[in-house]
Motif scaffolding. Sequence first.
Motif, PDB file in Angstrom:
ATOM      1  N   GLU A  97      30.433 126.070  41.108  1.00 14.30           N
ATOM      2  CA  GLU A  97      30.974 124.929  41.499  1.00 14.30           C
ATOM      3  C   GLU A  97      31.815 124.951  43.079  1.00 14.30           C
ATOM      4  O   GLU A  97      32.594 125.887  42.286  1.00 14.30           O
ATOM      5  CB  GLU A  97      30.975 124.432  40.474  1.00 14.30           C
ATOM      6  N   HIS A  99      35.695 122.391  42.285  1.00  8.73           N
ATOM      7  CA  HIS A  99      36.515 121.933  41.889  1.00  8.73           C
ATOM      8  C   HIS A  99      37.912 120.709  42.777  1.00  8.73           C
ATOM      9  O   HIS A  99      38.033 122.231  43.658  1.00  8.73           O
ATOM     10  CB  HIS A  99      36.817 121.956  40.635  1.00  8.73           C
ATOM     11  N   THR A 100      37.994 120.146  42.276  1.00  4.47           N
ATOM     12  CA  THR A 100      39.806 119.823  42.505  1.00  4.47           C
ATOM     13  C   THR A 100      40.344 119.434  41.324  1.00  4.47           C
ATOM     14  O   THR A 100      40.037 118.369  40.795  1.00  4.47           O
ATOM     15  CB  THR A 100      39.699 119.241  44.427  1.00  4.47           C
ATOM     16  N   ASP A 101      41.827 119.298  41.174  1.00  5.20           N
ATOM     17  CA  ASP A 101      42.530 118.592  40.833  1.00  5.20           C
ATOM     18  C   ASP A 101      43.379 117.604  41.663  1.00  5.20           C
ATOM     19  O   ASP A 101      43.895 116.959  40.795  1.00  5.20           O
ATOM     20  CB  ASP A 101      43.882 119.524  39.963  1.00  5.20           C
ATOM     21  N   GLN A 103      43.333 114.737  45.507  1.00  2.00           N
ATOM     22  CA  GLN A 103      42.411 113.543  45.155  1.00  2.00           C
ATOM     23  C   GLN A 103      42.462 113.166  47.252  1.00  2.00           C
ATOM     24  O   GLN A 103      43.285 114.620  47.584  1.00  2.00           O
ATOM     25  CB  GLN A 103      43.450 112.025  45.559  1.00  2.00           C
ATOM     26  N   LYS A 293      40.728 121.751  32.848  1.00  2.00           N
ATOM     27  CA  LYS A 293      40.081 120.181  32.310  1.00  2.00           C
ATOM     28  C   LYS A 293      39.386 119.246  32.933  1.00  2.00           C
ATOM     29  O   LYS A 293      38.766 118.709  32.944  1.00  2.00           O
ATOM     30  CB  LYS A 293      40.388 119.988  30.449  1.00  2.00           C
ATOM     31  N   ASN A 294      40.711 118.672  33.702  1.00  2.00           N
ATOM     32  CA  ASN A 294      41.023 117.384  33.871  1.00  2.00           C
ATOM     33  C   ASN A 294      40.941 117.451  35.544  1.00  2.00           C
ATOM     34  O   ASN A 294      40.483 116.223  35.620  1.00  2.00           O
ATOM     35  CB  ASN A 294      42.135 116.678  34.080  1.00  2.00           C
ATOM     36  N   ALA A 295      39.710 118.860  36.061  1.00  2.00           N
ATOM     37  CA  ALA A 295      39.620 118.375  37.407  1.00  2.00           C
ATOM     38  C   ALA A 295      38.112 117.956  37.896  1.00  2.00           C
ATOM     39  O   ALA A 295      37.655 117.510  36.483  1.00  2.00           O
ATOM     40  CB  ALA A 295      39.206 119.916  38.178  1.00  2.00           C
ATOM     41  N   ARG A 296      37.744 117.767  38.912  1.00  2.00           N
ATOM     42  CA  ARG A 296      36.938 116.782  39.090  1.00  2.00           C
ATOM     43  C   ARG A 296      36.163 117.685  40.388  1.00  2.00           C
ATOM     44  O   ARG A 296      36.260 118.711  41.214  1.00  2.00           O
ATOM     45  CB  ARG A 296      37.421 115.569  40.470  1.00  2.00           C
ATOM     46  N   LEU A 297      34.736 117.730  39.778  1.00  2.00           N
ATOM     47  CA  LEU A 297      33.709 117.896  40.196  1.00  2.00           C
ATOM     48  C   LEU A 297      33.062 117.562  41.883  1.00  2.00           C
ATOM     49  O   LEU A 297      33.456 116.576  42.022  1.00  2.00           O
ATOM     50  CB  LEU A 297      32.055 118.299  39.614  1.00  2.00           C
ATOM     51  N   LEU A 298      33.212 118.315  42.589  1.00  2.00           N
ATOM     52  CA  LEU A 298      32.912 118.396  44.335  1.00  2.00           C
ATOM     53  C   LEU A 298      31.601 118.283  45.309  1.00  2.00           C
ATOM     54  O   LEU A 298      30.687 117.363  45.097  1.00  2.00           O
ATOM     55  CB  LEU A 298      33.951 118.888  45.240  1.00  2.00           C
TER      56      LEU A 298
END
Length: 487
Positions: A97, A99-101, A103, A293-298
């Motif tokens: 995966e 992810h990003t932290d 925007q 934990k607050n990262a968003r899956l791209l």
Amino acid sequence: MISFFRRLAIASLLLPLALSAAVSPANAAIPANIEKALKASKIDTNALSLAVVPLNGPGTSNFVNADVSVNPASTMKLVTTYAALELLGPTHQWKTEFHTDGQLKDGVLNGNLYLKGGGDPKLNMEKLWLLMRDLRANGVREVKGDLVLDRSHFVQPELPQFNDDGGDDDKPFLVEPDSLLINLKAMRFIARGEPGKVSVSVEPPIAGMRIDNQVKALPAGKCPDFPDVRYNLVKQFDGSTMVVTGKLPAGCSVQSYLAPLDHQAYAAGVVRAIWQELGGTIQGQDRLGEVPKNARLLVRAFSPDLVEIIRDINKYSNNTMARQLFLSLGAEFRTSADADDAKAAQRVIRQWLARKGISAPHLVMENGSGLSRAERVSAREMAALLKAAWDGPYAAEFIASMPLVAMDGTMRKRLRRTDLAGEAHIKTGTLNTVRAIAGYSRDANGNTWAVVAILNHPRPWGASAILDQVLVDLYRQPKQTSQTAQR
């Protein structure tokens, strides 16, 4: 009355021993042709452990030195792959995966880009390219932050480096497992002799790695069987340089497969090279770290099913993929009591064997690949596992994962132009002091047998011919009549 109950208790204690003796016959004699082959190679008969068990037809089991603890070499992969089939399931997949932290706005990712490895044994260049193409299609073009590699999926054991024949540790078959294993960490260097010069290229391209080509060009002539082209990696603060030396005649070429970089440098270099090809940029540095934990899956990519993975492992005896699978078993069933994923895998495989009623006191698993001096099993234990697999729900998938005699995998060049071509699925094993085969073979009557033959000897030269003779003898069963079939 007390005497009666005492006798009954003693009898109940002796009964398991009697049953054990009934199912564990004494050593049979080594078949004459096999003994002759052993003598021809000057190998003592005690060096060979043999277990042959009929599975779906008449025949007599044969056990020779079958309860001796031996090094099975790569036939140990059968234990790992069969356990994985039943414990993880044939459709099990691994995931990788991004992810990003931060925007994403107008193609610019204002934050870090995290690549999280899930232990995929077959994350090749094509799969990674498609995953990054998906990332690009989702609008990411420029990354302002760092490229962060998350390699935390496995709790790695501390195991000794194994190099059976000494020399270069950069050989691809010695690559260690990793949570973020990309393309088996392999690189293909190609040197081509041209008029007045030698060109050197590498696949895949690695960002930050330079090639210092010092190979001397020779006039056109006969191409040598072993071209004099050598590689030496020099690590520097801003990347690495591969220094290539030697000489090569014009019109000749040579390919070398190496794994000189560590997992972090390889993964980061490949990601940056692919991202640059796709028209993207990464402004920050390369570093290790875990996905917040607050990262968003791209984007996410899945591996092939387990049945395809074990086919690659067993057909081609891939050590790194086997070790990945072994650690994946540990990671799946890890508890707080397990020191690492190797210990967890050892525990869960023993528990699984016990549930199946397979006693394996000789079994020792270090990394699950057989590329080890510590791993042990007996021929009888391996045969019991093969019989259990034959009776299990995934017999077809397991058998099909093994090399087909005289046709593919590590058996493609053996027993050609014999009646055994295509009649047996056999996993091979080879170390400096070990030669082994294990799997399933049909006889001339069309009946299938489980066969295990493991030879441990300081000088096992000619041992492949001995093990081939085991299969030939097994194939030459007496012609089966209708009466013997009915019995």
